[in-house]
Structure formats: structure tokens, C-alpha cells
Design a protein around this motif. Structure first.
Motif, PDB file in Angstrom:
ATOM      1  N   GLN A   1       0.828  -1.209   0.000  1.00 33.06           N
ATOM      2  CA  GLN A   1       0.000   0.000   0.000  1.00 33.06           C
ATOM      3  C   GLN A   1       0.861   1.257   0.000  1.00 33.06           C
ATOM      4  OE1 GLN A   1      -3.358   0.298  -0.417  1.00 33.06           O
ATOM      5  NE2 GLN A   1      -2.866   2.478  -0.564  1.00 33.06           N
TER       6      GLN A   1
ATOM      7  N   GLU B   1      -9.791   2.334  -1.387  1.00 32.89           N
ATOM      8  CA  GLU B   1     -10.285   0.973  -1.247  1.00 32.89           C
ATOM      9  C   GLU B   1     -10.071   0.357   0.135  1.00 32.89           C
ATOM     10  OE1 GLU B   1      -9.293  -3.443  -3.068  1.00 32.89           O
ATOM     11  OE2 GLU B   1      -9.134  -1.693  -4.391  1.00 32.89           O
ATOM     12  N   PRO B   2      -8.863   0.420   0.738  1.00 30.55           N
ATOM     13  CA  PRO B   2      -8.648  -0.319   1.994  1.00 30.55           C
ATOM     14  C   PRO B   2      -9.593   0.053   3.135  1.00 30.55           C
ATOM     15  CG  PRO B   2      -6.551   0.254   1.002  1.00 30.55           C
ATOM     16  CD  PRO B   2      -7.597   0.982   0.223  1.00 30.55           C
TER      17      PRO B   2
ATOM     18  N   VAL C   1     -12.582   1.299   3.023  1.00 31.41           N
ATOM     19  CA  VAL C   1     -13.945   0.891   2.697  1.00 31.41           C
ATOM     20  C   VAL C   1     -14.122  -0.607   2.895  1.00 31.41           C
ATOM     21  CG1 VAL C   1     -15.623   0.711   0.820  1.00 31.41           C
ATOM     22  CG2 VAL C   1     -14.326   2.808   1.111  1.00 31.41           C
ATOM     23  N   LYS C   2     -13.150  -1.385   2.444  1.00 31.30           N
ATOM     24  CA  LYS C   2     -13.212  -2.839   2.618  1.00 31.30           C
ATOM     25  C   LYS C   2     -13.170  -3.216   4.090  1.00 31.30           C
ATOM     26  CE  LYS C   2     -10.829  -5.527  -0.083  1.00 31.30           C
ATOM     27  NZ  LYS C   2      -9.682  -6.088  -0.849  1.00 31.30           N
ATOM     28  N   LEU C   3     -12.333  -2.506   4.865  1.00 30.83           N
ATOM     29  CA  LEU C   3     -12.250  -2.796   6.297  1.00 30.83           C
ATOM     30  C   LEU C   3     -13.569  -2.472   6.991  1.00 30.83           C
ATOM     31  CD1 LEU C   3     -10.618  -3.658   8.752  1.00 30.83           C
ATOM     32  CD2 LEU C   3      -9.710  -1.328   8.899  1.00 30.83           C
TER      33      LEU C   3
ATOM     34  N   GLU D   1     -16.549  -2.566   5.712  1.00 31.09           N
ATOM     35  CA  GLU D   1     -17.510  -3.618   5.350  1.00 31.09           C
ATOM     36  C   GLU D   1     -17.331  -4.846   6.238  1.00 31.09           C
ATOM     37  OE1 GLU D   1     -18.814  -6.297   1.449  1.00 31.09           O
ATOM     38  OE2 GLU D   1     -16.787  -5.478   1.594  1.00 31.09           O
ATOM     39  N   ILE D   2     -16.084  -5.267   6.416  1.00 34.56           N
ATOM     40  CA  ILE D   2     -15.808  -6.450   7.231  1.00 34.56           C
ATOM     41  C   ILE D   2     -16.230  -6.225   8.675  1.00 34.56           C
ATOM     42  CG2 ILE D   2     -13.959  -7.883   8.176  1.00 34.56           C
ATOM     43  CD1 ILE D   2     -12.483  -7.417   5.484  1.00 34.56           C
TER      44      ILE D   2
ATOM     45  N   LYS E   1     -20.086  -6.274   8.969  1.00 36.71           N
ATOM     46  CA  LYS E   1     -20.657  -7.604   8.763  1.00 36.71           C
ATOM     47  C   LYS E   1     -20.342  -8.541   9.922  1.00 36.71           C
ATOM     48  CE  LYS E   1     -21.111  -7.656   3.729  1.00 36.71           C
ATOM     49  NZ  LYS E   1     -20.672  -8.290   2.445  1.00 36.71           N
TER      50      LYS E   1
ATOM     51  N   LEU F   1      -6.834  -4.863   7.410  1.00 35.66           N
ATOM     52  CA  LEU F   1      -7.414  -5.967   6.648  1.00 35.66           C
ATOM     53  C   LEU F   1      -6.695  -7.276   6.952  1.00 35.66           C
ATOM     54  CD1 LEU F   1      -8.006  -4.191   3.207  1.00 35.66           C
ATOM     55  CD2 LEU F   1      -9.776  -5.084   4.757  1.00 35.66           C
TER      56      LEU F   1
ATOM     57  N   GLN G   1      -7.940  -8.542  10.281  1.00 33.32           N
ATOM     58  CA  GLN G   1      -9.246  -9.193  10.172  1.00 33.32           C
ATOM     59  C   GLN G   1      -9.148 -10.558   9.502  1.00 33.32           C
ATOM     60  OE1 GLN G   1     -12.208  -8.175  11.545  1.00 33.32           O
ATOM     61  NE2 GLN G   1     -10.845  -6.697  12.532  1.00 33.32           N
ATOM     62  N   GLU G   2      -8.313 -10.669   8.490  1.00 33.63           N
ATOM     63  CA  GLU G   2      -8.128 -11.962   7.821  1.00 33.63           C
ATOM     64  C   GLU G   2      -7.555 -12.994   8.790  1.00 33.63           C
ATOM     65  OE1 GLU G   2      -5.581 -10.945   4.606  1.00 33.63           O
ATOM     66  OE2 GLU G   2      -7.134  -9.825   3.525  1.00 33.63           O
TER      67      GLU G   2
END
Length: 393
Positions: free
Chosen positions: A67, A81-82, A84-86, A88-89, A92, A293, A296-297
Motif C-alpha cells: 500500500q 479501497e482499503p 472501505v473494505k475494512l 464492510e468487514i 458484517k 485488513l 481481520q483476515e
């Protein structure tokens, strides 16, 4: 540079706001750190709960590097992007609705309290602004978060403090009801009081507070700056209490070692803060979010179950030492405290352990253990051996 050279530069140029131990950290691997001269330390601090994935974790390093080569910062005037994706996770995995990013725990809690006051102002008008927090709590060091902190030892020097706060005893519903009033907009609490001594709240009490908040349309604010992001053995501690807060703050472990924090709101509070009402320059930084991210993974359901298992193993091992200076252990996951027996001083015990290769924390009058969530059983055993050798006499 040598450790002594770094000590000397620190004394000359850095403000003395921290009671630092005489230790310099140069590098690390897993849950083990080394000073410039190669001395080894088992780390039961993880940077006060920040370095959740330990040190030298390759996927984390690779994500940050990739990054950084793309873009390091653009401000929140544009989309990336990063983060926003984080978001979302996080939503959820928690059932929350929206995320706001900040930089540290104090700033996150400031935003949480601003949201609570604006929610009430929008719906009820002026005068309904008081926030109740719990005695023995810790919510930060900025002016409002410091005022929210329910410990008299922190309420000094910086007068006048911010208006609109009252305090109740933890695990005492009658104490809370006694300070309720028509001017209250929110109740804010840590489910595990961290700086206060690693003290989990009682399930029945938390359930009763949640019900009271729902009845009176008072927002339930949960401070998970320290207990969140896997530390308690679930992604957030509130998930083990079977409640759904209105707003939850997070920080520390969210990016595995980089400065990042924020808060999540439910649908009721998702549209309270609009353009012009709140903001931050560095919140949602894409490098920090890329690191987040990876966190979270890594924190899968199976990984979180292992955090619980390691915490139980560690508690049993500490109590099995039968050290004269230690009492019972307490906490959740790998957010653990140890009672210190009468006649012993926790800071003195911490110094002895640190001098002999175990980095450990204090909290309240007890000891605090916050190892990286990836700590190995071998590293736990090594720490236990140090405790036995140093404190067993």
C-alpha cells in the motif's frame, strides 16, 4: 545505536511524560523482542494491546509495503479501497451499520460522545447532554475523555474540566439509577475495565444497563479501545455479553501496530454525524487500513477460539505457581489481570520481571498481561518460567 546512547538522547530531547522502564526495543519476532545488544524479552504487553499479531508477521509487513508503494495519504475528501473494505468487514462481523475512522483511543471516544450528544440534540433539543460513565473507568487523555474517566487520580491539574458527566459504581444498578435523570443522553462503559485493573463487568448488570438504555432512549456506548479486535477472545467483547450497543469505539489492535482507531454505530445512529459535524485528517489512512485488513483476515473464528484457550492456559499456569506475591487471575481471552497480595507493590514486581526478560504491565493495584494474540505456548511457558525464577523466592 547502543541502548545507553538512546537513553541519553531521550533524556535530552523527549518530554518526560512517561515512566519508561530502562529498556530499548530494537526488533522482534512472534511475541519475543530484543534490545540493540541482543537481550531477549518475552512480550506480555504487545504495546499495551496494540501489536495483536506480534512482530515480523510477513502478511502484515507485505500489505503495508504494497500500500505504501501505491499511496500513503490523500485525506478523506476522496475515496480509497482499503478503509472501505475494512469498514464492510467490521460491520458484517459485528452487526453494526457504519464506521468512522480516527487515530487513537481518546479521539475515538471523543467522537462517540459527540455523536451521543448530537443524537439527543437532534431529537430532544438542548439540555439532554449528560453522559454517565463508571467509576474506575478509563476513556482517554483529551479533555472530554479525561473527564469521562471515572478515576479521581486523573482529575487534577487541568481544570476546568468539561461539563456534563456523572459517575456510577460498576456492577451496581441502584448507583446508576441514582444518577439518571432527564438530562442524560448516554451511558458509556468498558465491558472489561482495563486501566482500572482488568475487571470484567457482570453479565446481569450489563444486560440491565442495556435494557435501561432502550427503555429511556439513552444511547449505550461501549468503549472497546482495549478489549476489542480479538483481545477478549471474540472480535469484540460485547459479542460475549449478548448485547448490541448503539456505538462502539475501537483502537489499539485494529491495525496490528499502526495508529488507527474509530467507532461503529448501529442503524439508529448511522446518520447522526453529517458533513461539517465531525472529522479528522489522518483517520482511515490507507496504509493503516491495509494493515487492518490483514488483522481481520487473521482473526478467524478458529483463531479467536485459540485466544480463549491460550488465555485459560496462561491463567492456570500463573495460579499454579502459587507465588506468595500473586493472587487470583481474571479477565477474558488474552486481556488478563493478576491480583497482587498485600505487602507487595505491582510496579516493583513488574520491574523485577522486566529486568529478567519478561515485559509485563500493571493496572490498578494488580498486574496486567496483554501478550500478542499470536503468542505461542512455548513463549507462554518461557514467561511462566521467568515468573517462577524471579518471584518464587
Amino acid at each position: 545505536m547502543t541502548s545507553q546512547e538512546i537513553f541519553d538522547l531521550n533524556d535530552q530531547y523527549v518530554m518526560g511524560t512517561y515512566g519508561r522502564f530502562p529498556v530499548v526495543i530494537d526488533h522482534g519476532e512472534g511475541a519475543t523482542l530484543y534490545n540493540p545488544e541482543g537481550k531477549k524479552y518475552i512480550d506480555f504487553t504487545s504495546g499495551i494491546g496494540v501489536s495483536a499479531l506480534g512482530y515480523g508477521y510477513e502478511p502484515w509487513v507485505e500489505a503495508i509495503t504494497a500500500q505504501a508503494k501505491k499511496v500513503g495519504h490523500t485525506s478523506n475528501l476522496f475515496h480509497l479501497e482499503p478503509p472501505v473494505k475494512l469498514a464492510e468487514i467490521l460491520c458484517k462481523r459485528t452487526g453494526m451499520d457504519k464506521v468512522f475512522y480516527a487515530n487513537g483511543g481518546s479521539e475515538a471516544n471523543e467522537g462517540v460522545m459527540k455523536l451521543a450528544r448530537k443524537y439527543s440534540f437532534d431529537k430532544y433539543g438542548k439540555g439532554r447532554h449528560t453522559i454517565i460513565t463508571l467509576k474506575n473507568s478509563f476513556h482517554g487523555r483529551t479533555m472530554a475523555s479525561l473527564t469521562a474517566t471515572g478515576q479521581d487520580s486523573f482529575h487534577n491539574f487541568f481544570f476546568p474540566f468539561v461539563d456534563g458527566y456523572r459517575y456510577a459504581n460498576a456492577n451496581d444498578l441502584s448507583s446508576l439509577e441514582a444518577v439518571m435523570g432527564d438530562d442524560v443522553c448516554a451511558i458509556m462503559m468498558e465491558l472489561i475495565q482495563g486501566e482500572g485493573g482488568i475487571l470484567p463487568l457482570d453479565q446481569d448488570y450489563v444486560s440491565a444497563v442495556a435494557a435501561l438504555c432502550k427503555e429511556k432512549d439513552v444511547l449505550l456506548l461501549i468503549d472497546e479501545v482495549q478489549s476489542g479486535v480479538g483481545r477478549s477472545g471474540s472480535l469484540f467483547a460485547f459479542q460475549q455479553y449478548d448485547i448490541q450497543p448503539d456505538v462502539v469505539s475501537f483502537a489499539k489492535g485494529i491495525a496490528g501496530g499502526l495508529p488507527m482507531s474509530g467507532f461503529m454505530s448501529n442503524a439508529k445512529c448511522a446518520k447522526v454525524l453529517v458533513p461539517g459535524t465531525h472529522g479528522t485528517t489522518f483517520g482511515g489512512n490507507p496504509i493503516c487500513a491495509a494493515a487492518g485488513l490483514v488483522v481481520q483476515e487473521t482473526l478467524s473464528d478458529a483463531f479467536l477460539e485459540e485466544v480463549k484457550a491460550k488465555g485459560a492456559y496462561l491463567c492456570k499456569a500463573v495460579e499454579g505457581l502459587n507465588l506468595p506475591c500473586f493472587g487470583k487471575t481474571r479477565g477474558m481471552g488474552l486481556m488478563l489481570g493478576i491480583d497482587v497480595a498485600e505487602g507487595y507493590v505491582n510496579k516493583e514486581l513488574a520491574k523485577k520481571l522486566i529486568d529478567n526478560g519478561l515485559l509485563i504491565l500493571t493496572a490498578g493495584s494488580g498486574m496486567r498481561m496483554l501478550p500478542p494474540l499470536m503468542v505461542s505456548y512455548e513463549e507462554i511457558d518461557a514467561a511462566i518460567a521467568i515468573m517462577k525464577d524471579v518471584l518464587g523466592g
